[in-house]
Design a protein around this motif. Structure first.
Motif, PDB file in Angstrom:
ATOM      1  N   LEU A 254       0.822  -1.221   0.000  1.00 35.10           N
ATOM      2  CA  LEU A 254       0.000   0.000   0.000  1.00 35.10           C
ATOM      3  C   LEU A 254       0.852   1.266   0.000  1.00 35.10           C
ATOM      4  O   LEU A 254       0.314   2.381   0.062  1.00 35.10           O
ATOM      5  CB  LEU A 254      -0.935   0.002   1.216  1.00 35.10           C
ATOM      6  N   ASN A 255       2.202   1.070  -0.019  1.00 34.40           N
ATOM      7  CA  ASN A 255       3.153   2.195  -0.029  1.00 34.40           C
ATOM      8  C   ASN A 255       3.089   3.011   1.263  1.00 34.40           C
ATOM      9  O   ASN A 255       3.388   4.205   1.261  1.00 34.40           O
ATOM     10  CB  ASN A 255       2.927   3.095  -1.247  1.00 34.40           C
ATOM     11  N   LEU A 256       2.718   2.376   2.366  1.00 34.64           N
ATOM     12  CA  LEU A 256       2.722   3.028   3.680  1.00 34.64           C
ATOM     13  C   LEU A 256       3.989   2.548   4.400  1.00 34.64           C
ATOM     14  O   LEU A 256       3.960   1.630   5.223  1.00 34.64           O
ATOM     15  CB  LEU A 256       1.464   2.659   4.464  1.00 34.64           C
ATOM     16  N   LEU A 257       5.130   3.176   4.071  1.00 27.86           N
ATOM     17  CA  LEU A 257       6.429   2.658   4.478  1.00 27.86           C
ATOM     18  C   LEU A 257       6.676   2.751   5.976  1.00 27.86           C
ATOM     19  O   LEU A 257       7.347   1.895   6.556  1.00 27.86           O
ATOM     20  CB  LEU A 257       7.537   3.396   3.720  1.00 27.86           C
ATOM     21  N   ASP A 258       6.152   3.800   6.632  1.00 26.44           N
ATOM     22  CA  ASP A 258       6.349   3.924   8.089  1.00 26.44           C
ATOM     23  C   ASP A 258       5.699   2.746   8.817  1.00 26.44           C
ATOM     24  O   ASP A 258       6.294   2.150   9.731  1.00 26.44           O
ATOM     25  CB  ASP A 258       5.751   5.241   8.591  1.00 26.44           C
ATOM     26  N   SER A 259       4.470   2.416   8.410  1.00 25.65           N
ATOM     27  CA  SER A 259       3.780   1.270   9.016  1.00 25.65           C
ATOM     28  C   SER A 259       4.491  -0.031   8.675  1.00 25.65           C
ATOM     29  O   SER A 259       4.594  -0.941   9.501  1.00 25.65           O
ATOM     30  CB  SER A 259       2.329   1.208   8.527  1.00 25.65           C
ATOM     31  N   CYS A 260       4.993  -0.096   7.455  1.00 21.70           N
ATOM     32  CA  CYS A 260       5.730  -1.294   7.024  1.00 21.70           C
ATOM     33  C   CYS A 260       6.954  -1.507   7.903  1.00 21.70           C
ATOM     34  O   CYS A 260       7.200  -2.623   8.394  1.00 21.70           O
ATOM     35  CB  CYS A 260       6.141  -1.152   5.558  1.00 21.70           C
ATOM     36  N   ILE A 261       7.740  -0.452   8.110  1.00 20.87           N
ATOM     37  CA  ILE A 261       8.943  -0.547   8.942  1.00 20.87           C
ATOM     38  C   ILE A 261       8.572  -0.917  10.379  1.00 20.87           C
ATOM     39  O   ILE A 261       9.217  -1.776  11.003  1.00 20.87           O
ATOM     40  CB  ILE A 261       9.723   0.790   8.923  1.00 20.87           C
ATOM     41  N   PHE A 262       7.515  -0.304  10.914  1.00 20.38           N
ATOM     42  CA  PHE A 262       7.076  -0.548  12.291  1.00 20.38           C
ATOM     43  C   PHE A 262       6.787  -2.041  12.512  1.00 20.38           C
ATOM     44  O   PHE A 262       7.287  -2.654  13.467  1.00 20.38           O
ATOM     45  CB  PHE A 262       5.831   0.295  12.582  1.00 20.38           C
TER      46      PHE A 262
END
Length: 462
Positions: A254-262
């Protein structure tokens, strides 16, 4: 404030007391001390290993090995197989697939030898999981379907739920989404019906993977979140790692990188606690790709972790050993199948011999009954000769395997033995033919005068 403090302290004490009561580990350790020199200690050590595998994998392996040593000391085959299977599962969770397969196949062999059907079911299921993690999902499915048949035969619903979930996981890896969803929903229904909340997190996580692949992102997230909640309650760190990795991949999509990293970091932490290399590799690989080109330090750090985890699971020596073990097991299974086929053939032959042995006396009895009736003498003569042929041919048929065994298939020796047998059986058959002819075909009657000239009766040709 004082009342609030007192209430808080009271609640904390209640939680600590209830946790201590629910925690079986201290009780198990106490029982192990009492049974450290008898067979009861084997199952206690195995159970303790199972209880602490998520939080203390090294200690879990140590206790399982102690159980195996104790089982070997007392020559307790079932305990030996159970502890070998436990060690295999722990090694699999730590990514040591070659050694895991070695112990699991050894456990399966022992369980087949002692005909432990429930144990065979567990071994087949665990071997299938190892092959699935080795990316050989077709071979994994063959073991899972064998395990499924045994689980259905034994009516083992909990195990059946686990197996169905594993089958669904194999199909999603093979990109067969419809089949994966079908089996996973069957597993979910069983686990819900029997309230098996220990294995449900894994099924929910796989359902999240399936819905993510189908494009149902919101539903996939719901499954992942419920899986995380249950895995947290169970203390299942490897299950947490899988669900967090699924969520991280979805957010990256979904290109939500902050959530991905978290969530990738949470997955990595959970995998580190449980020493779960597959979870470490997935999370580290994902973080490597995210930081690529933007943060060289973090990219290199996660790349090293991913490479180390991959080497733990898939270095060339381990792959070769897995291939060798797979080949040896395939040969062993072929030998077992051949033995079963030979046993079945022998059983059929023995049943036929028993049937013939029962039939011959009944045939002779019917001949005696016919002899007292008005049946034509020619018919009785024919049946008498036939009964003798049946008897002597049956004797020859019965003796032939013994002759083959004694002669060891050497033609000259076999011929000599057959000649000796013929020298005994042929004269005996000759005399029996004359006797049958005199007693059945021409029985002596008190009303008939004896003939002065006795005509010699030619025996039936042998």
């Amino acid at each position: 404030m004082i009342k609030l403090f007192i209430c808080s302290c009271f609640l904390i004490c209640v939680v600590l007391v209830s946790t201590a009561q629910d925690n079986p580990i201290p009780k198990l350790k106490l029982q192990i001390k009492r049974h450290q020199n008898d067979t009861a200690g084997i199952e206690l050590l195995r159970n303790l290993s199972l209880q602490i595998q998520s939080t203390h994998p090294d200690s879990a392996l140590m206790f399982a090995q102690q159980g195996l040593d104790l089982a070997k000391k007392f020559s307790f085959k079932k305990g030996e197989a159970d502890c070998m299977n436990r060690i295999g599962v722990l090694l699999w969770k730590n990514g040591k697939y070659d050694r895991a397969l070695l112990f699991l196949l050894g456990s399966l062999k022992i369980r087949e030898g002692i005909k432990d059907r429930l144990g065979i079911l567990k071994s087949l299921s665990d071997i299938g999981i190892v092959y699935s993690d080795q990316k050989d999902n077709l071979k994994a499915l063959s073991y899972h379907f064998k395990a499924k048949s045994v689980a259905e035969e034994l009516n083992e619903k909990r195990r059946l739920g686990i197996i169905l979930s594993n089958i669904g996981n194999c199909y999603i890896k093979l990109n067969k989404v419809d089949s994966a969803l079908s089996y996973e929903m069957q597993a979910y229904a069983i686990q819900q019906s029997i309230k098996d909340f220990s294995t449900l997190p894994n099924t929910l996580s796989i359902l999240g993977d399936i819905n993510f692949k189908m494009g149902h992102n919101a539903l996939a997230l719901d499954y992942y979140r419920v899986s995380v909640n249950l895995a947290t309650k169970n203390g299942d760190q490897s299950g947490l790692s899988d669900s967090y990795n699924g969520m991280a991949k979805l957010y990256k999509h979904l290109n939500l990188l902050d959530s991905c990293i978290f969530y990738a970091v949470k997955a990595l932490n959970a995998a580190d606690i449980s020493m779960y290399p597959e979870g470490i590799y997935d999370a580290s690989n994902l973080l490597t790709n995210i930081y690529k080109g933007s943060n060289e330090h973090l990219e290199l750090m996660y790349l090293k972790k991913a490479s180390a985890a991959k080497d733990t699971m898939f270095n060339s020596d381990k792959v070769k050993l897995v291939q060798k073990l797979s080949f040896d097991e395939a040969v062993r299974q072929e030998e077992i199948a051949a033995e079963k086929h030979l046993e079945e053939e022998t059983r059929i032959i023995n049943l036929q011999l028993i049937g013939i042995a029962i039939f011959i006396p009944f045939f002779f009895l019917s001949l005696l009954i016919l002899n007292k009736s008005r049946t034509h003498r020619k018919v009785i003569e024919f049946m008498g000769v036939l009964s003798l042929l049946l008897v002597f041919e049956f004797i020859a048929l019965f003796i032939h395997p013994l002759v083959m065994q004694i002669s060891n298939h050497l033609p000259l020796l076999e011929l000599g033995i057959l000649v000796i047998l013929a020298s005994i059986l042929v004269p005996l058959h000759h005399r029996m033919t004359i006797w049958m002819h005199e007693k059945l075909v021409h029985p002596s009657s008190p009303h008939q005068p004896k003939s002065k000239s006795t005509k010699q009766i030619k025996p039936w040709p042998t």
